[in-house]
Design an enzyme around this catalytic site. Structure first.
Site, short mmCIF file in Angstrom:
data_model
loop_
_atom_site.label_atom_id
_atom_site.label_comp_id
_atom_site.label_asym_id
_atom_site.label_seq_id
_atom_site.Cartn_x
_atom_site.Cartn_y
_atom_site.Cartn_z
N LYS A 22 6.18 -24.26 -6.79
CA LYS A 22 5.44 -23.70 -7.72
C LYS A 22 5.70 -22.16 -7.83
O LYS A 22 6.21 -21.35 -8.77
CB LYS A 22 3.88 -23.64 -7.48
CG LYS A 22 3.08 -22.43 -7.82
CD LYS A 22 1.89 -22.44 -7.44
CE LYS A 22 0.86 -21.15 -7.70
NZ LYS A 22 1.09 -20.29 -6.59
N ASN A 23 5.80 -21.49 -6.53
CA ASN A 23 6.16 -20.02 -6.41
C ASN A 23 7.54 -19.63 -6.78
O ASN A 23 7.74 -18.56 -7.00
CB ASN A 23 5.82 -19.27 -5.28
CG ASN A 23 4.10 -19.49 -5.03
OD1 ASN A 23 3.44 -19.72 -6.07
ND2 ASN A 23 3.60 -19.24 -3.83
N CYS A 117 -5.58 -16.34 -7.42
CA CYS A 117 -6.63 -16.46 -6.53
C CYS A 117 -7.25 -15.31 -5.85
O CYS A 117 -6.52 -14.44 -5.72
CB CYS A 117 -6.14 -17.28 -5.26
SG CYS A 117 -5.49 -18.72 -5.78
N ARG A 122 -5.14 -7.10 -4.10
CA ARG A 122 -3.84 -7.75 -4.22
C ARG A 122 -3.05 -6.56 -4.86
O ARG A 122 -2.61 -6.70 -6.10
CB ARG A 122 -3.96 -9.08 -5.02
CG ARG A 122 -4.37 -10.02 -4.14
CD ARG A 122 -4.42 -11.52 -4.89
NE ARG A 122 -2.87 -11.90 -4.49
CZ ARG A 122 -2.61 -13.19 -4.93
NH1 ARG A 122 -3.40 -13.92 -5.60
NH2 ARG A 122 -1.46 -13.80 -4.89
N ASP A 306 -0.09 -19.71 3.11
CA ASP A 306 -0.39 -20.64 2.05
C ASP A 306 -0.88 -22.05 2.68
O ASP A 306 -1.04 -22.90 2.17
CB ASP A 306 0.57 -20.66 0.87
CG ASP A 306 0.53 -19.65 0.15
OD1 ASP A 306 -0.13 -18.44 0.38
OD2 ASP A 306 1.58 -19.24 -0.45
N ARG A 398 -3.57 -25.67 -10.85
CA ARG A 398 -2.82 -24.57 -10.95
C ARG A 398 -1.32 -24.73 -10.23
O ARG A 398 -0.25 -24.02 -10.59
CB ARG A 398 -3.37 -23.14 -10.51
CG ARG A 398 -4.21 -22.41 -11.85
CD ARG A 398 -4.53 -21.11 -11.40
NE ARG A 398 -3.69 -20.59 -10.66
CZ ARG A 398 -3.53 -20.03 -9.53
NH1 ARG A 398 -4.89 -19.74 -8.80
NH2 ARG A 398 -2.57 -19.40 -8.75
N1 EPU Z 1 1.14 -6.15 -0.82
C1 EPU Z 1 1.24 -4.68 -1.05
N2 EPU Z 1 1.58 -4.07 -2.12
C2 EPU Z 1 2.36 -4.93 -2.97
C3 EPU Z 1 2.63 -6.15 -2.92
C4 EPU Z 1 1.92 -6.57 -1.72
O1 EPU Z 1 0.25 -3.94 -0.26
O2 EPU Z 1 2.93 -4.08 -3.95
C5 EPU Z 1 0.60 -6.66 0.30
C6 EPU Z 1 -0.64 -7.72 -0.13
O3 EPU Z 1 -1.61 -6.96 -0.34
C7 EPU Z 1 -0.31 -8.76 0.85
C8 EPU Z 1 1.16 -8.66 1.35
O4 EPU Z 1 1.39 -7.57 0.84
O5 EPU Z 1 -1.16 -8.24 2.02
C9 EPU Z 1 1.82 -9.82 0.92
O6 EPU Z 1 1.79 -9.81 -0.52
P1 EPU Z 1 2.86 -10.66 -1.37
O7 EPU Z 1 3.43 -9.55 -2.45
O8 EPU Z 1 3.87 -11.12 -0.60
O9 EPU Z 1 2.34 -11.76 -2.06
P2 EPU Z 1 2.24 -11.94 -3.83
O10 EPU Z 1 3.69 -12.06 -4.39
O11 EPU Z 1 1.23 -11.63 -4.44
C10 EPU Z 1 2.70 -14.62 -3.10
C11 EPU Z 1 2.37 -15.97 -3.42
C12 EPU Z 1 1.13 -16.28 -2.53
C13 EPU Z 1 1.34 -16.11 -1.20
C14 EPU Z 1 2.03 -14.67 -0.89
C15 EPU Z 1 2.34 -14.65 0.68
C16 EPU Z 1 3.22 -16.17 -5.67
C17 EPU Z 1 2.76 -16.17 -7.17
N3 EPU Z 1 2.18 -16.14 -4.95
O12 EPU Z 1 1.95 -13.58 -3.40
O13 EPU Z 1 0.89 -17.66 -2.91
O14 EPU Z 1 0.05 -16.14 -0.46
O15 EPU Z 1 3.12 -14.47 -1.75
O16 EPU Z 1 3.53 -15.65 0.95
O17 EPU Z 1 4.44 -16.36 -5.20
C18 EPU Z 1 -0.47 -19.44 -3.42
O18 EPU Z 1 0.82 -20.07 -3.54
O19 EPU Z 1 -1.67 -20.10 -2.99
C19 EPU Z 1 -0.33 -17.99 -3.08
C20 EPU Z 1 -1.59 -17.14 -2.90
#
Ligand code: EPU
Length: 419
Positions: A22-23, A117, A122, A306, A398
């Site tokens: 998915k991701n 979610c 975020r 995850d 999703r």
């Molecule tokens: N963060 C920041 N600033 C940013 C971006 C992230 O402070 O600009 C922080 C976040 O608050 C968090 C950490 O950095 O504490 C990691 O966030 P990341 O950006 O890695 O997460 P994401 O890209 O929003 C993706 C996956 C999530 C998964 C996380 C961590 C997608 C669409 N989502 O989220 O997947 O938990 O990486 O591996 O790729 C899921 O699939 O259930 C899911 C939530």
């Protein structure tokens, strides 16, 4: 509204085939906007997040044809808009990838603030910082993010936090920009490598994906008519590994990359499981009650956040007391309230939860508080005595393709009914 009705007490046994990640899929589909032509993507998971991105791409002018349930052809020759409908983009998280892709293609973009979610704050400050360093002007407010540029120019970007989304988004924006971009302190998840492989297959020049420094040498154009297969979903594979552990099962997981799950394998071996790797298959056999262990979630190659809730189910019935420390998200223990309704004994405060293992769970009506929590509650229903009803399936759909059919084929007594 639908719910899953599960009659529990089953030892899962048999084979399951893993879908595409998915991701990764939710980034590769927007990435096709960087190509002026047709791309064929296969091993695509047939999940609602993928369908909504396809609908958004159509709104932007792309033509989409499904060759079968898991293969799509996207023609991006006539992109007519850089404004993605805000009501659609705010339904899921990965809509932020439209920013990097549309900035790269159209030099302008407007999307609704990403949804997804509810796991606590975020922020996307690292995405925005990177776009600005590349030469974009970014505006946020009133639930809309817009960005515009005359020209993106490569530069060095040091990420203050390791972010999957920001790493991929900046790779997307930098692919067609002038000069070289270095992303330092980059995330290393398998789907980052997968998106880089897709872009490189189309002629991009990205080096180092999967390490913490990624170098993107900008190219003027990508080539069309490529066919690309999405990497198998390591989180779905991990979900079934933990289902085997929790149910004292014997599951062979096909179409996966076992090495992406080394961290989970090590942990479940500590819990008493037997794990076998065999090419693109792995088998998890569990013959005893799991032993208690401690878990700390970390960016890849650490223990994935995850899989934290699915692990929580196995630890809820473990022999002894376990501690999970969730270091990525502020609020990812909501599922523990639901598990306690099923007889678990879990206390959580902030980013830590303590699991006092109980001998068994009992069925109850529970609600999927987020995607992975939903998968965890299905596993809980399968191992519990009696009947469990899992509602709020919108989250599960999703991210998991045919989840109840896959569990049913492993022996679970599970069916989807209208509420
Ligand atoms: N963060 C920041 N600033 C940013 C971006 C992230 O402070 O600009 C922080 C976040 O608050 C968090 C950490 O950095 O504490 C990691 O966030 P990341 O950006 O890695 O997460 P994401 O890209 O929003 C993706 C996956 C999530 C998964 C996380 C961590 C997608 C669409 N989502 O989220 O997947 O938990 O990486 O591996 O790729 C899921 O699939 O259930 C899911 C939530």
């Amino acid at each position: 509204m639908e719910k899953l009705v599960i009659h529990g007490g089953t030892r899962l046994n048999g084979e399951v085939t893993i879908s595409g990640a998915k991701n990764s899929a939710v980034a590769i589909l927007p990435a096709t906007l960087l190509i002026d032509g047709i791309s064929t993507i296969n091993n695509l998971p047939n999940i609602s997040d993928v369908k909504i991105i396809c609908d958004i791409l159509k709104e932007l002018g792309a033509k989409i044809h499904w060759n079968n349930n898991n293969e799509i052809q996207i023609d991006t020759r006539n992109i007519t808009s850089w404004k993605a409908p805000t009501d659609m983009t705010s339904k899921f998280r990965a809509s932020y990838y439209l920013i990097g892709s549309l900035l790269g293609r159209c030099k302008s973009v407007e999307v609704g603030s990403p949804g997804g979610c509810k796991l606590g704050a975020r922020p996307i400050d690292q995405h925005i910082k990177g776009f600005e360093l590349l030469g974009a002007k970014v505006k946020t407010g009133s639930g809309i993010i817009s960005a515009t540029t005359d020209k993106l120019v490569g530069t060095s970007i040091y990420m203050d936090t390791v972010s999957v989304g920001a790493t991929i988004n900046l790779m997307l924006a930098a692919t067609l920009c002038e000069g070289t971009t270095n992303i330092e302190n980059a995330a290393k998840e398998p789907h980052i490598v997968d998106v880089a492989n897709f872009l490189n297959a189309a002629g991009a020049n990205i080096i180092g994906a999967g390490t913490d420094v990624i170098k993107i040498i900008g190219v003027p154009k990508l080539k069309a008519n490529i066919t690309y297969s999405v990497v198998p979903d390591q989180i779905e594979a991990g979900t079934f590994m933990l289902a085997s552990v929790a149910s004292k099962g014997d599951i062979t997981i096909k179409n996966c990359v076992p090495e992406h799950l080394d961290c989970l394998s090590a942990k479940i071996i500590e819990m008493g499981a037997n794990v076998e790797y065999n090419g693109d298959e792995l088998r998890v056999i569990m013959n005893s009650r799991p032993k208690a262990v401690n878990v700390n979630t970390l960016p890849y190659p650490g223990f994935p956040t995850d899989l934290q809730s699915q692990m929580g189910v196995a630890l809820s019935i473990a022999d002894g007391t376990s501690i999970i420390n969730e270091s990525i998200w502020e609020s990812r223990f909501q599922y523990t309230t639901e598990l306690n309704k099923m007889g678990a004994n879990i206390t959580s405060q902030g980013k830590t939860a303590i699991f006092q293992g109980v001998k068994s769970l009992t069925g109850a009506p529970v609600s999927a508080t987020d995607l992975r929590a939903g998968a965890a509650l299905i596993i809980a229903g399968i191992i519990a005595q009696g009947k469990t009803e899992v509602s709020n399936l919108i989250h599960i759909d999703r991210g998991y393709e045919n989840i109840e059919s896959k569990f049913k084929a492993l022996g679970a007594n599970i069916r989807r009914v209208k509420e």
